[in-house]
Design a protein around this motif. Sequence first.
Motif, PDB file in Angstrom:
ATOM      1  N   GLY A   1       0.816  -1.216   0.000  1.00 43.16           N
ATOM      2  CA  GLY A   1       0.000   0.000   0.000  1.00 43.16           C
ATOM      3  C   GLY A   1       0.849   1.266   0.000  1.00 43.16           C
ATOM      4  O   GLY A   1       2.082   1.209   0.057  1.00 43.16           O
ATOM      5  N   ALA A   2       0.161   2.404  -0.059  1.00 43.55           N
ATOM      6  CA  ALA A   2       0.874   3.684   0.035  1.00 43.55           C
ATOM      7  C   ALA A   2       1.560   3.765   1.397  1.00 43.55           C
ATOM      8  O   ALA A   2       2.613   4.395   1.540  1.00 43.55           O
ATOM      9  CB  ALA A   2      -0.103   4.831  -0.151  1.00 43.55           C
ATOM     10  N   SER A   3       0.981   3.085   2.392  1.00 42.90           N
ATOM     11  CA  SER A   3       1.550   3.152   3.746  1.00 42.90           C
ATOM     12  C   SER A   3       2.976   2.622   3.804  1.00 42.90           C
ATOM     13  O   SER A   3       3.795   3.134   4.565  1.00 42.90           O
ATOM     14  CB  SER A   3       0.679   2.372   4.729  1.00 42.90           C
ATOM     15  OG  SER A   3      -0.605   2.940   4.771  1.00 42.90           O
TER      16      SER A   3
ATOM     17  N   PHE B   1       5.489   5.196   2.957  1.00 49.05           N
ATOM     18  CA  PHE B   1       5.849   6.163   4.013  1.00 49.05           C
ATOM     19  C   PHE B   1       7.203   5.770   4.628  1.00 49.05           C
ATOM     20  O   PHE B   1       7.955   6.633   5.073  1.00 49.05           O
ATOM     21  CB  PHE B   1       4.787   6.186   5.132  1.00 49.05           C
ATOM     22  CG  PHE B   1       3.414   6.649   4.691  1.00 49.05           C
ATOM     23  CD1 PHE B   1       3.222   7.314   3.496  1.00 49.05           C
ATOM     24  CD2 PHE B   1       2.303   6.424   5.505  1.00 49.05           C
ATOM     25  CE1 PHE B   1       1.951   7.740   3.102  1.00 49.05           C
ATOM     26  CE2 PHE B   1       1.035   6.850   5.126  1.00 49.05           C
ATOM     27  CZ  PHE B   1       0.864   7.502   3.920  1.00 49.05           C
TER      28      PHE B   1
ATOM     29  N   TRP C   1      -2.842  11.733   6.263  1.00 50.45           N
ATOM     30  CA  TRP C   1      -1.886  10.879   5.555  1.00 50.45           C
ATOM     31  C   TRP C   1      -0.506  11.485   5.530  1.00 50.45           C
ATOM     32  O   TRP C   1       0.492  10.770   5.639  1.00 50.45           O
ATOM     33  CB  TRP C   1      -2.397  10.529   4.150  1.00 50.45           C
ATOM     34  CG  TRP C   1      -3.656   9.741   4.245  1.00 50.45           C
ATOM     35  CD1 TRP C   1      -4.915  10.155   3.920  1.00 50.45           C
ATOM     36  CD2 TRP C   1      -3.803   8.410   4.782  1.00 50.45           C
ATOM     37  NE1 TRP C   1      -5.824   9.165   4.212  1.00 50.45           N
ATOM     38  CE2 TRP C   1      -5.176   8.089   4.740  1.00 50.45           C
ATOM     39  CE3 TRP C   1      -2.917   7.473   5.293  1.00 50.45           C
ATOM     40  CZ2 TRP C   1      -5.676   6.858   5.184  1.00 50.45           C
ATOM     41  CZ3 TRP C   1      -3.406   6.246   5.738  1.00 50.45           C
ATOM     42  CH2 TRP C   1      -4.767   5.957   5.681  1.00 50.45           C
TER      43      TRP C   1
ATOM     44  N   ASN D   1      -3.490  15.186  -2.824  1.00 49.07           N
ATOM     45  CA  ASN D   1      -4.934  15.237  -2.534  1.00 49.07           C
ATOM     46  C   ASN D   1      -5.172  14.596  -1.176  1.00 49.07           C
ATOM     47  O   ASN D   1      -4.680  13.501  -0.911  1.00 49.07           O
ATOM     48  CB  ASN D   1      -5.723  14.488  -3.608  1.00 49.07           C
ATOM     49  CG  ASN D   1      -7.226  14.618  -3.393  1.00 49.07           C
ATOM     50  OD1 ASN D   1      -7.818  15.659  -3.676  1.00 49.07           O
ATOM     51  ND2 ASN D   1      -7.850  13.580  -2.859  1.00 49.07           N
TER      52      ASN D   1
ATOM     53  N   THR E   1      -7.483  12.904   1.050  1.00 51.10           N
ATOM     54  CA  THR E   1      -8.678  12.079   0.954  1.00 51.10           C
ATOM     55  C   THR E   1      -9.675  12.337   2.087  1.00 51.10           C
ATOM     56  O   THR E   1     -10.887  12.305   1.870  1.00 51.10           O
ATOM     57  CB  THR E   1      -8.236  10.596   1.000  1.00 51.10           C
ATOM     58  OG1 THR E   1      -6.991  10.460   0.323  1.00 51.10           O
ATOM     59  CG2 THR E   1      -9.258   9.686   0.368  1.00 51.10           C
TER      60      THR E   1
ATOM     61  N   ASP F   1       2.708  11.955  -2.602  1.00 49.34           N
ATOM     62  CA  ASP F   1       1.687  10.917  -2.426  1.00 49.34           C
ATOM     63  C   ASP F   1       0.485  11.346  -3.265  1.00 49.34           C
ATOM     64  O   ASP F   1      -0.192  12.323  -2.957  1.00 49.34           O
ATOM     65  CB  ASP F   1       1.315  10.831  -0.941  1.00 49.34           C
ATOM     66  CG  ASP F   1       0.207   9.806  -0.670  1.00 49.34           C
ATOM     67  OD1 ASP F   1      -0.346   9.239  -1.636  1.00 49.34           O
ATOM     68  OD2 ASP F   1      -0.102   9.591   0.517  1.00 49.34           O
TER      69      ASP F   1
ATOM     70  N   SER G   1      -2.025   9.176  -4.037  1.00 50.76           N
ATOM     71  CA  SER G   1      -2.939   8.030  -3.937  1.00 50.76           C
ATOM     72  C   SER G   1      -4.354   8.369  -4.373  1.00 50.76           C
ATOM     73  O   SER G   1      -5.020   7.556  -4.992  1.00 50.76           O
ATOM     74  CB  SER G   1      -2.981   7.518  -2.495  1.00 50.76           C
ATOM     75  OG  SER G   1      -1.765   6.940  -2.147  1.00 50.76           O
TER      76      SER G   1
ATOM     77  N   GLN H   1      -6.139   1.695  -5.215  1.00 44.83           N
ATOM     78  CA  GLN H   1      -7.560   1.411  -4.954  1.00 44.83           C
ATOM     79  C   GLN H   1      -8.532   2.593  -5.016  1.00 44.83           C
ATOM     80  O   GLN H   1      -9.667   2.485  -4.585  1.00 44.83           O
ATOM     81  CB  GLN H   1      -7.695   0.696  -3.614  1.00 44.83           C
ATOM     82  CG  GLN H   1      -7.305   1.506  -2.386  1.00 44.83           C
ATOM     83  CD  GLN H   1      -5.836   1.382  -2.013  1.00 44.83           C
ATOM     84  OE1 GLN H   1      -5.019   1.055  -2.836  1.00 44.83           O
ATOM     85  NE2 GLN H   1      -5.486   1.670  -0.772  1.00 44.83           N
ATOM     86  N   LYS H   2      -8.073   3.740  -5.558  1.00 46.58           N
ATOM     87  CA  LYS H   2      -8.999   4.865  -5.704  1.00 46.58           C
ATOM     88  C   LYS H   2      -9.196   5.193  -7.185  1.00 46.58           C
ATOM     89  O   LYS H   2     -10.258   4.999  -7.737  1.00 46.58           O
ATOM     90  CB  LYS H   2      -8.483   6.072  -4.929  1.00 46.58           C
ATOM     91  CG  LYS H   2      -8.369   5.754  -3.427  1.00 46.58           C
ATOM     92  CD  LYS H   2      -7.457   6.719  -2.722  1.00 46.58           C
ATOM     93  CE  LYS H   2      -6.990   6.180  -1.394  1.00 46.58           C
ATOM     94  NZ  LYS H   2      -8.063   5.872  -0.453  1.00 46.58           N
TER      95      LYS H   2
HETATM   96  N1  PMP Z   1      -2.267   8.299   1.240  1.00 39.92           N
HETATM   97  C1  PMP Z   1      -3.497   8.745   0.943  1.00 39.92           C
HETATM   98  C2  PMP Z   1      -3.652  10.118   0.357  1.00 39.92           C
HETATM   99  C3  PMP Z   1      -4.603   7.926   1.166  1.00 39.92           C
HETATM  100  O1  PMP Z   1      -5.835   8.372   0.875  1.00 39.92           O
HETATM  101  C4  PMP Z   1      -4.419   6.626   1.694  1.00 39.92           C
HETATM  102  C5  PMP Z   1      -5.557   5.657   1.900  1.00 39.92           C
HETATM  103  N2  PMP Z   1      -6.783   6.162   2.091  1.00 39.92           N
HETATM  104  C6  PMP Z   1      -3.123   6.230   2.025  1.00 39.92           C
HETATM  105  C7  PMP Z   1      -2.066   7.073   1.754  1.00 39.92           C
HETATM  106  C8  PMP Z   1      -2.856   4.874   2.606  1.00 39.92           C
HETATM  107  O2  PMP Z   1      -2.986   3.955   1.616  1.00 39.92           O
HETATM  108  P1  PMP Z   1      -2.907   2.371   1.816  1.00 39.92           P
HETATM  109  O3  PMP Z   1      -4.128   1.984   2.543  1.00 39.92           O
HETATM  110  O4  PMP Z   1      -2.829   1.888   0.409  1.00 39.92           O
HETATM  111  O5  PMP Z   1      -1.674   2.081   2.587  1.00 39.92           O
END
Ligand code: PMP
Length: 360
Positions: free
Chosen positions: A75-77, A80, A102, A150, A152, A172, A174, A195-196
Motif C-alpha cells: 500500500g501507500a503506507s 511512508f 496521511w 490530494n 482524501t 503521495d 494516492s 484502490q482509488k
Molecule cells: N495516502 C493517501 C492520500 C490515502 O488516501 C491513503 C488511503 N486512504 C493512504 C495514503 C494509505 O494507503 P494504503 O491503505 O494503500 O496504505
Amino acid sequence: MKRALNFNAGPAALPEAVLAKAEKEMMNYQGSGMGVMELSHRSKEFEEINQLTKNLLRNLLTIPDEYEILFLQGGASLQFSMIPMNLLEEGSTASYVLTGTWSEKALKEAQKVGNAVIAASSKNANYRSIPNPSEIDVSAESSYLHITTNNTIFGTQWHTLPEDLAIPLVADMSSDILSRPLNLSSYGLIYAGAQKNLGPSGVTVVIIHKDLLKRSRSGLPSMLNYQVHADSQSLYNTPPTLSIYLLMLVLQWAEELGGVKQLELLSKQKSALLYDAIDRSEGFYTGHAEKGSRSRMNVTFTLENDSVASSFLHEAEEYGFIGLAGHRSVGGCRASIYNAVPLENVEKLADFMNRFRSRN
Ligand code: PMP
C-alpha cells in the motif's frame, strides 16, 4: 443488474466496462485455458500484462524515459517507510508539508528512519487549506520535500504545485493520480495505492527518477529497496498479478475515454455539481475545505448538526447511495468521486442534496 451508487473513499468504484471484461476473461485469459490469477508470474502472458500496464501508464501520464515505473505491494503506507529508507541521505533531513492525516502518517514513519521535519502545515486551520508554495520552508540541505497532492479525508487538493525546487519533490498521489495532467519533471518520486483512481487494492504504483535509484543502499532489505525492484522489472518476488491485470484494464479504459485531459474535464464537471449544491444551499451544507483548496476527488461537507446529518445519511442510504459518511476526524459527509464514478451518479447525488435541503 442494478449497480450501487458507490461513493466509497477507497477501495472505490471501478469502471463497469472493466469489471465486465474481467468477468469475461476470468476463466480463460486470451485462450490460455487459465484465469489471470492462475498464470505464472514468469509466463509470457503475465510478462506482457506487466509490460503493457507500464506502457499504458507511461503514455497516459507522459512519463519520460528517465523515470522507472514500479509496481509494489504494502500500500501507500509502506511507501511512508520506503521513501525515507531509500532517499533520506546520511546526515541529511527530509522535509514534509502537513496537509492532513496521511501526510502526518508519512512524517511519523520518516521520523522512525531519520531526521524528518515539518516544512509547512495547515493543521491549525483543521486542514481546510493547502499552504501557499511560498510559505514552504525548504532547506537546500534536505534530501527531499514530501507533499500529499490530494487529502482524501479533509477533501483538499493542491492546485498550484511547488515547482523548480533545488531538491527532489516526492508526492503521495494516492487519491488524485490520473485525474489531471502531470508535469513529471517537477518530481523525484510519485506514488499511489491503486484502490482509488487506478484499480483494486493490492498494487502500489511508484514512479521514480532513475538518478534517485542510486540512493538505495545495498544494505537495505531487498524487498524495501527500490533499486532491487527496478532491476527486476517489479518481478523480484511474486507480484499481485490480478491487481496489475485490473490496473491494465483501467488504464485501457482511461485511454479509450480520451486520456487524462478528458478525466480532468469530467472531474471538474462532477465536483462542480456537488460544490454548487453546497454553495447554493445558503448554509444548509458547509464545505469543509476553503474554496481555493477544494478537492475534485473527495467532496467533504457538514450539515447544521449531527441529527440533520444523520437523517441525510439515512435517507441517502435508503435511496441507494453508498459510502457518504465523512471520516470520523472531520464528521459530516464525504462524496468520493474518483475517475470511475459516472457523471450521472454525481448528478443524482446533487439532485438528492437539493431535494433534501428543500424538505428540511
Ligand atoms: N495516502 C493517501 C492520500 C490515502 O488516501 C491513503 C488511503 N486512504 C493512504 C495514503 C494509505 O494507503 P494504503 O491503505 O494503500 O496504505
